[in-house]
Design an enzyme around this catalytic site. Structure first.
Site, PDB file in Angstrom:
ATOM      1  N   TRP A 142      -4.327  55.829  85.880  1.00 26.24           N
ATOM      2  CA  TRP A 142      -3.348  56.787  86.378  1.00 26.24           C
ATOM      3  C   TRP A 142      -3.103  56.485  87.850  1.00 26.24           C
ATOM      4  O   TRP A 142      -3.831  55.721  88.478  1.00 26.24           O
ATOM      5  CB  TRP A 142      -3.828  58.222  86.191  1.00 26.24           C
ATOM      6  CG  TRP A 142      -5.232  58.447  86.660  1.00 26.24           C
ATOM      7  CD1 TRP A 142      -5.674  58.591  87.937  1.00 26.24           C
ATOM      8  CD2 TRP A 142      -6.406  58.517  85.831  1.00 26.24           C
ATOM      9  NE1 TRP A 142      -7.037  58.746  87.975  1.00 26.24           N
ATOM     10  CE2 TRP A 142      -7.524  58.713  86.694  1.00 26.24           C
ATOM     11  CE3 TRP A 142      -6.615  58.448  84.442  1.00 26.24           C
ATOM     12  CZ2 TRP A 142      -8.816  58.832  86.207  1.00 26.24           C
ATOM     13  CZ3 TRP A 142      -7.913  58.573  83.971  1.00 26.24           C
ATOM     14  CH2 TRP A 142      -8.991  58.761  84.860  1.00 26.24           C
ATOM     15  N   CYS A 198      -9.510  47.512  92.856  1.00 24.65           N
ATOM     16  CA  CYS A 198      -9.306  48.821  92.233  1.00 24.65           C
ATOM     17  C   CYS A 198     -10.277  49.863  92.761  1.00 24.65           C
ATOM     18  O   CYS A 198     -11.500  49.685  92.681  1.00 24.65           O
ATOM     19  CB  CYS A 198      -9.450  48.705  90.719  1.00 24.65           C
ATOM     20  SG  CYS A 198      -9.163  50.279  89.867  1.00 24.65           S
ATOM     21  N   ARG A 222     -12.601  52.446  89.735  1.00 28.17           N
ATOM     22  CA  ARG A 222     -13.501  51.799  88.771  1.00 28.17           C
ATOM     23  C   ARG A 222     -14.610  52.695  88.230  1.00 28.17           C
ATOM     24  O   ARG A 222     -15.325  52.294  87.305  1.00 28.17           O
ATOM     25  CB  ARG A 222     -14.120  50.551  89.410  1.00 28.17           C
ATOM     26  CG  ARG A 222     -13.153  49.401  89.529  1.00 28.17           C
ATOM     27  CD  ARG A 222     -13.820  48.181  90.131  1.00 28.17           C
ATOM     28  NE  ARG A 222     -13.748  48.167  91.589  1.00 28.17           N
ATOM     29  CZ  ARG A 222     -14.448  47.354  92.356  1.00 28.17           C
ATOM     30  NH1 ARG A 222     -15.313  46.511  91.802  1.00 28.17           N
ATOM     31  NH2 ARG A 222     -14.303  47.378  93.671  1.00 28.17           N
ATOM     32  N   GLU A 235      -0.087  55.344  96.155  1.00 28.89           N
ATOM     33  CA  GLU A 235       0.594  54.179  95.587  1.00 28.89           C
ATOM     34  C   GLU A 235       2.091  54.424  95.503  1.00 28.89           C
ATOM     35  O   GLU A 235       2.903  53.522  95.719  1.00 28.89           O
ATOM     36  CB  GLU A 235       0.047  53.870  94.184  1.00 28.89           C
ATOM     37  CG  GLU A 235      -1.407  53.443  94.147  1.00 28.89           C
ATOM     38  CD  GLU A 235      -1.876  53.207  92.719  1.00 28.89           C
ATOM     39  OE1 GLU A 235      -1.591  52.109  92.190  1.00 28.89           O
ATOM     40  OE2 GLU A 235      -2.498  54.109  92.134  1.00 28.89           O
TER      41      GLU A 235
END
Length: 363
Positions: free
Chosen positions: A238, A67, A70, A243
């Site tokens: 979000w 991720c 973070r 992505e």
């Protein structure tokens, strides 16, 4: 199944970190460990306090090597739904999560944690990959919708669901609790926020009829805290624009929009040297960011996300925690070399608490 000694060792490792980070006393920590030891000896397991659950879920986000977002780990809102033991109440909790997290576009990072995992007859499972996801149909005329959803869509149809067979049908939720037969629930339309993808310069873009949902609610991962697994713990942040624009809508195994966009742009697709994929990819990502901002939906571009990750790296250094990361996932799928992440090495060590892909095969 862990032995009592193995479970206590994992519990002890978590509790020691938790009490240190929460600045609680050594005496309190020893007393809590004593309680856990007794509980494990008598029942073979133990139950987290809400504060342990909350901080453990936040730590799991902080430890998520893949991720890039973070930096905001400590802002995660935790809903404790461990008391729920039936599918109807579990679905209501999911609806509450979606409504709270969507927040009219001002997205709030949120997790809902259901009962801790026991045997398959003592656990809660959400069958969906994401709480909101588009269906995929393998038809005689080709694939309609999201190819990655074909298997799950078939399972929904086996349970009696019928989609409209468009490219953007919202899938229902499948749940089961305590080993009972799976049940299907359709999400109320008002809960599902979607964005029509348009472009700030190309008017024809809106005629493509492409949409995407506002919030990525991951629901097929298990949360592990101190040796305890939570088999249903849907969570969200979000979107980072790439992505959607570089993967979901662009991958040839997904919606594969690059050829369509390049054709509308009039780019020569006969040769790779025209960089038609790159040009189409750029404009698709421009369209995604533009559309979400026009709709008032939280989203971050990959350059800003990389800068935020740099701040996270600095904060972890200040906290004297060793940073971990999965480089192949942290680099954005567009222009990665333009971010510092591309030029940095990360130790891909798995720390707990953390989120893990579900090991139980449901369909």
């Amino acid at each position: 199944m862990l032995s009592n000694n193995e479970l206590f060792a994992k519990a002890e490792a978590f509790i020691m970190i938790y009490f240190d980070e929460m600045q609680k006393s050594y005496a309190e920590m020893k007393e809590r460990l004593k309680q856990i030891d007794i509980e494990i000896s008598e029942t073979g397991t133990y139950v987290h306090t809400f504060e342990e659950l909350e901080h453990g879920a936040r730590m799991a986000w902080r430890n998520s090597n893949r991720c890039i977002g973070r930096l905001f780990w400590n802002s995660l809102t935790v809903f404790d739904k461990r008391n729920i033991d039936n599918e109807d109440d579990a679905f209501l909790a999911i609806c509450e999560h979606i409504d709270f997290a969507t927040n009219e576009g001002k997205i709030r990072p949120t997790i809902t944690i259901f009962r801790q995992q026991g045997t398959q007859e003592e656990s809660t499972y959400i069958w969906n990959h994401q709480l909101i996801r588009y269906a995929g149909y393998d038809t005689e005329f080709g694939i309609v919708g999201d190819p990655s959803s074909i298997a799950f869509t078939k399972k929904c149809e086996e349970l009696g669901w019928m989609g409209k067979r468009t490219n953007f049908d919202i899938l229902p939720i499948i749940l089961n609790v305590n080993g009972r037969a799976p049940r299907l629930f359709e999400l109320p339309e008002h809960l599902v926020s979607e964005v029509l993808i348009t472009h700030p310069e190309y008017d024809w873009f809106k005629d493509l009829g492409v949409s995407w949902y506002a919030v990525p609610f991951i629901s097929d991962m298990e949360l592990e805290i101190g040796g305890i697994r939570y088999s249903a713990a849907p969570f969200n942040g979000w979107y980072m624009g790439t992505e959607i624009g570089s993967r979901n809508l662009a991958d040839s195994s997904r919606y594969n929009l690059l050829p369509t966009i390049a054709e509308h742009m009039g780019i020569d697709m006969k040769t790779n040297a025209s960089l038609w994929k790159d040009k189409a990819l750029l404009e698709l990502n421009v369209a995604v960011l533009h559309s979400y901002k026009q709709a008032g939906i939280s989203i971050v571009d990959h350059h800003t996300a990389a800068q935020q990750f740099s701040h996270f790296e600095q904060k972890e250094k200040e906290a004297e925690r060793k940073l971990t990361g999965d480089w192949a996932w942290l680099i954005p799928p567009m222009s990665p070399a333009a971010t510092h992440i591309f030029h940095t090495k990360y130790a891909n060590k798995i720390n707990v608490p953390n989120y893990f892909y579900r090991t139980v095969h449901l369909y």
